[in-house]
Scaffold this active site. Structure first.
Site, PDB file in Angstrom:
ATOM      1  N   THR A  17       0.809  -1.226   0.000  1.00 38.72           N
ATOM      2  CA  THR A  17       0.000   0.000   0.000  1.00 38.72           C
ATOM      3  C   THR A  17       0.840   1.273   0.000  1.00 38.72           C
ATOM      4  O   THR A  17       0.313   2.361  -0.174  1.00 38.72           O
ATOM      5  CB  THR A  17      -0.913   0.051   1.252  1.00 38.72           C
ATOM      6  OG1 THR A  17      -0.090   0.157   2.413  1.00 38.72           O
ATOM      7  CG2 THR A  17      -1.793  -1.179   1.350  1.00 38.72           C
ATOM      8  N   CYS A  21      -9.351   6.349 -44.981  1.00 37.04           N
ATOM      9  CA  CYS A  21      -8.494   7.521 -45.201  1.00 37.04           C
ATOM     10  C   CYS A  21      -7.290   7.133 -46.063  1.00 37.04           C
ATOM     11  O   CYS A  21      -7.446   6.910 -47.255  1.00 37.04           O
ATOM     12  CB  CYS A  21      -8.105   8.141 -43.868  1.00 37.04           C
ATOM     13  SG  CYS A  21      -7.783   9.909 -44.022  1.00 37.04           S
ATOM     14  N   HIS A  71     -13.095   9.041 -41.251  1.00 40.17           N
ATOM     15  CA  HIS A  71     -12.725   8.064 -40.212  1.00 40.17           C
ATOM     16  C   HIS A  71     -13.968   7.550 -39.480  1.00 40.17           C
ATOM     17  O   HIS A  71     -14.335   8.098 -38.433  1.00 40.17           O
ATOM     18  CB  HIS A  71     -11.775   8.711 -39.201  1.00 40.17           C
ATOM     19  CG  HIS A  71     -10.405   8.908 -39.724  1.00 40.17           C
ATOM     20  ND1 HIS A  71      -9.437   7.941 -39.654  1.00 40.17           N
ATOM     21  CD2 HIS A  71      -9.843   9.961 -40.361  1.00 40.17           C
ATOM     22  CE1 HIS A  71      -8.320   8.382 -40.209  1.00 40.17           C
ATOM     23  NE2 HIS A  71      -8.541   9.615 -40.654  1.00 40.17           N
ATOM     24  N   GLU A 107     -14.336   5.023 -37.674  1.00 40.04           N
ATOM     25  CA  GLU A 107     -14.072   4.380 -36.376  1.00 40.04           C
ATOM     26  C   GLU A 107     -14.413   5.274 -35.186  1.00 40.04           C
ATOM     27  O   GLU A 107     -14.698   4.785 -34.095  1.00 40.04           O
ATOM     28  CB  GLU A 107     -12.614   3.888 -36.288  1.00 40.04           C
ATOM     29  CG  GLU A 107     -11.532   4.961 -36.207  1.00 40.04           C
ATOM     30  CD  GLU A 107     -11.041   5.429 -37.577  1.00 40.04           C
ATOM     31  OE1 GLU A 107     -11.813   5.351 -38.554  1.00 40.04           O
ATOM     32  OE2 GLU A 107      -9.880   5.888 -37.661  1.00 40.04           O
TER      33      GLU A 107
END
Ligand code: GLN
Length: 531
Positions: free
Chosen positions: A188, A381, A507, A509
């Protein structure tokens, strides 16, 4: 408006962006309207001038901003539509300030980090608030606490939260809780130190999201709670997810993150009903079918360089009830060994966007292979530009055909700069950027898949299909499938008589979502499965 600030500690790549996006998902499912922003401490004015090797994908928004890839996560995980305002860098902050200083706006004052830089950052937060009708604004601060360049941002959000009041602002710190194998222990200390660093600046985070590869034991949780000064329930475990990033919202919900956040911010909402999300996830991770496609590119070894592209492929797989095995092919290998070696065993070939001439000949060979062997092809593209070059060279017999980007002296520049781009000198923010309308031609795959005559898609490129060759190429069989009519620019091409040879200058996507796969990707995977 309520404000949630997400900072990161110990190391980068903890998935802060995914965590912020997932919190957005949960809050939306509670009925809240959410927007998100990313503040990045580096000095580039925007990420548009950075190579994917440096910084991963450049995500483009509807309004044409070139932004950090985390905005892609935000848009995929929520319904927020983001833009120019939602990504701020130190470079932008300083550019604004220096412009004001030169104009004399500071009236003779000394211009300083505090208050001028911090005010500029706080102004942006307010501006995002004013421009949005969201209930909650989640702001992720890039980098790691302790970075020198991040300090002004931390000071600014501290001041902002103090002014907004405790009911209206909340700090979430994403941190690492490493497992040390040889000791067999979860540690930790890094978290304690990184929270101490925040408290030094005056920020006490209310929630700690602990990234860990092992579940946190109750002892570990207690230790973190005690040393970092938060209630036990605010130590949140975030394990690596097993199958899909879209599991993260569910994992956070199990830890009651959304409930705690709403309680802190006095937000009265219903509980989050995640049934639709779970259904989507099931489709993603338990598909019945399988196909393999090749992505032929340049940044193949980098996980982040084609982030939205890989996501869009997964979404399209799910929409077809199929897993998609993505074979990443370096275009330069195709130049060396020929296309067959790499593409013989795939059901589809995708050539994504890119810049510069490295690997270009390999991409042209990939398009040739797909055309001749009737393998489904999807060009995006640069992938459309190389497909056009291939067609010009091998079907129209224009031997020397090329893009002016790669050979400025070619006899046949089938891809070239249009007038708007001829005079551009600066590189940053000067490409053809953002959403543009595209008119689709009846009888094409595109028109069928979109189911609409006019669509809007995002752009990021300088070069265009050269209209002087339109007549010659279409006569030889190339089909123009989409046009930007305002400037008479070719936006999409297809090859009739081929199962799926589709390429676009934009594009797609960037607009695919896990619930609603993008039509062109969906059609591509559908064609690959048919093969
Ligand atoms: N390099 C090409 C251009 O500038 C393609 C850009 C891209 O693929 N994003 O036009």
């Amino acid at each position: 408006m309520k404000y949630i600030f997400v900072t990161g500690g110990v190391i980068s790549s903890l998935g802060k962006g995914l965590t912020a996006a997932s919190l957005g998902t949960l809050l939306e499912h509670r009925g809240l309207k959410v927007t998100l922003a990313k503040f990045d401490p580096y000095l580039n004015v925007d990420p548009g001038t950075m190579s994917p090797f440096q910084h991963g994908e450049v995500y483009v928004t509807d309004d044409g901003a070139e932004t950090d890839l985390d905005l892609g996560h935000y848009e995929r995980f929520t319904h927020a539509t983001l833009g120019r305002l939602n990504n701020l860098t130190s470079g932008r902050v300083y550019a604004n300030i220096i412009e004001k200083e030169r104009r004399g706006d500071y009236l003779g004052k000394t211009v300083q980090v505090i208050p001028h830089v911090t005010n500029e950052i706080k102004d942006r937060i307010r501006k995002i608030g004013r421009k949005s009708d969201a209930d909650v604004l989640i702001i992720e601060i890039g980098g790691t606490t302790g970075d020198i360049e991040g300090l002004p941002f931390l000071e600014a959000i501290r001041e902002f939260a103090q002014e907004a009041g405790p009911k209206n602002a909340l700090f979430i710190h994403v941190t690492l809780v490493p497992y040390i194998r040889v000791a067999g222990e979860i540690k930790t200390k890094p978290t304690q130190q990184s929270v101490a660093k925040l408290r030094e600046i005056g920020i006490q985070p209310q929630l700690l999201i602990c990234r860990s590869e092992k579940p946190l034991t109750i002892d570990v949780r207690q230790k973190i709670a005690s040393f970092c000064n938060v209630p036990l329930e605010c130590v949140i475990e975030e394990l690596d997810v097993a199958h899909s990033i879209y599991e993260v919202p569910l994992a956070l919900q199990d830890e009651r993150v959304d409930t705690i956040v709403c309680r802190y911010l006095h937000l009265k909402t219903r509980r989050a009903d995640m049934r639709d999300w779970k259904r989507m996830l099931r489709r993603l991770i338990q598909p019945r079918r399988q196909c393999r496609i090749a992505v032929v590119g340049k940044y193949i070894n980098l996980q982040d360089a084609y982030k939205s592209l890989y996501e869009a492929i997964k979404h399209a797989g799910a929409a077809n009830d199929s897993a998609v095995d993505i074979v990443r092919v370096d275009a330069e290998n195709i130049e060396r060994d020929g296309a067959a070696k790499y593409l013989r065993n795939v059901a589809g070939v995708l050539v994504p966007g890119g810049f510069g001439d490295r690997g270009i000949e390999g991409k042209i060979l990939a398009a040739k292979y797909a055309r001749e062997h009737k393998v489904p092809y999807f060009g995006i593209c640069l992938g459309m530009q190389t497909a056009v070059i291939e067609f010009a060279r091998h079907v129209c017999k224009l031997k020397d055909a090329n893009s002016a980007e790669f050979n400025s002296k070619t006899a046949h520049p089938v891809i070239c700069l249009i007038d708007d781009q001829q005079r551009v000198v600066n590189k940053g923010g000067t490409m053809r950027l953002g959403a543009k309308l595209c008119q689709l031609v009846p009888g094409t795959h595109a028109r069928r898949l979109y189911g609409a005559p006019v669509i809007s898609e995002r752009h990021r490129h300088r070069y265009e299909f050269n209209n002087s060759y339109r007549e010659q190429l279409t006569r030889a069989g190339l089909k123009i499938a989409g046009l930007y009519t305002e400037k008479n620019l070719v936006e999409m091409i297809e090859l009739p008589g081929h199962p799926y040879f589709v390429a676009c200058q934009f594009h797609p996507e960037f607009k695919s979502r896990p619930h609603t796969a993008h039509p062109l990707f969906r059609g591509f995977i559908e064609a690959a499965l048919r093969r």
